[in-house]
Design an enzyme around this catalytic site. Structure first.
Site, PDB file in Angstrom:
ATOM      1  CG  HIS A 132      -5.748  -2.429  -1.289  1.00  0.00           C
ATOM      2  ND1 HIS A 132      -4.709  -3.036  -0.612  1.00  0.00           N
ATOM      3  CD2 HIS A 132      -5.492  -1.090  -1.231  1.00  0.00           C
ATOM      4  CE1 HIS A 132      -3.877  -2.098  -0.143  1.00  0.00           C
ATOM      5  NE2 HIS A 132      -4.324  -0.913  -0.518  1.00  0.00           N
ATOM      6  CD  GLU A 133      -6.622   1.169  -4.217  1.00  0.00           C
ATOM      7  OE1 GLU A 133      -6.703   2.161  -3.477  1.00  0.00           O
ATOM      8  OE2 GLU A 133      -5.573   0.505  -4.342  1.00  0.00           O
TER       9      GLU A 133
ATOM     10  CG  HIS B 277      -7.338   2.840   0.921  1.00  0.00           C
ATOM     11  ND1 HIS B 277      -6.543   3.072   2.019  1.00  0.00           N
ATOM     12  CD2 HIS B 277      -6.560   2.147   0.044  1.00  0.00           C
ATOM     13  CE1 HIS B 277      -5.338   2.544   1.801  1.00  0.00           C
ATOM     14  NE2 HIS B 277      -5.329   1.968   0.624  1.00  0.00           N
TER      15      HIS B 277
ATOM     16  CB  CYS C 168      -0.889  -0.014   1.241  1.00  0.00           C
ATOM     17  SG  CYS C 168      -2.001   1.399   1.345  1.00  0.00           S
TER      18      CYS C 168
HETATM   19 NI    NI Z   1      -3.627   1.076  -0.222  1.00  0.00          NI
END
Ligand code: NI
Length: 192
Positions: A145-146, A149, A103
């Site tokens: 993953h995004e 966030h 990341c």
């Molecule tokens: Ni990330």
């Protein structure tokens, strides 16, 4: 276009829930996306979410390079650089896969993270069009993953085995150890 500063783990902006975008076609969103693309390419990442550049908005960019699928020995699932506004996803089935992730907000570290193997995601393109796509393997992983966030979740918070969190320089050693222990992990993933 401007290179933006990337927030690092520990900054509260990475732990907050991001706000939905009212107008995907707005000039502000367009400008933010241009800067995010420049910032991600400069950092040689494959994904970036707006909270990582201190903007608490539901905006992500990502790509799934063709060579990734081939390297994993998994079915290749290519995605060109894609911008998604107000993205959501649903798993298509319950299958999870463990893969190595990095990341841009956690520089120098890699961890083995379980993610759904097959998902469908939806959102809006910067021209206002609704987008719906299915994704598998690495493509599905980077999208999950995004989107995490946007909900204040960083990849270590998804890990089920923290012994599989490592400095990049030790990754090779850890992978050898993990193989001996039968803790899998695919190939090394790039920075998201
Ligand atoms: Ni990330």
């Amino acid at each position: 276009m401007t290179l933006l500063k990337i927030a690092r783990m520990g900054h509260p902006v990475l732990l907050k829930t991001a706000e939905a975008i009212a107008d995907p076609k707005s000039r502000d969103v367009g400008r933010l996306l241009e800067d995010m693309v420049e910032t991600m390419e400069d950092a040689t990442g494959v994904g970036l979410a707006a909270p990582q550049v201190y903007e608490g908005k539901r905006v992500i960019i990502f790509k799934s390079p063709r060579e990734r699928g081939e390297k994993d020995g998994l079915e290749s699932d290519f995605s060109p650089l894609t911008a998604l506004i107000n993205p959501k996803f649903e798993p298509l089935d319950e299958e999870l896969a463990i893969g190595w992730e990095g990341c841009l907000s956690i520089p120098g570290m890699t961890g083995a993270v379980p993610r759904y193997s097959r998902i469908v995601y939806r959102g809006y393109a910067p021209n206002g069009d609704a987008v719906e796509r299915e994704a598998t393997n690495f493509h599905a992983r980077v999208v999950q993953h995004e989107i995490d966030h946007l909900d204040g979740v960083l990849f270590p918070m998804r890990m089920t085995d923290l012994s599989m969190l490592t400095f990049n320089e030790e990754l090779k050693n850890l992978m050898e150890y993990a193989m001996g222990q039968n803790k899998s992990g695919a190939d090394r993933d790039t920075q998201e």
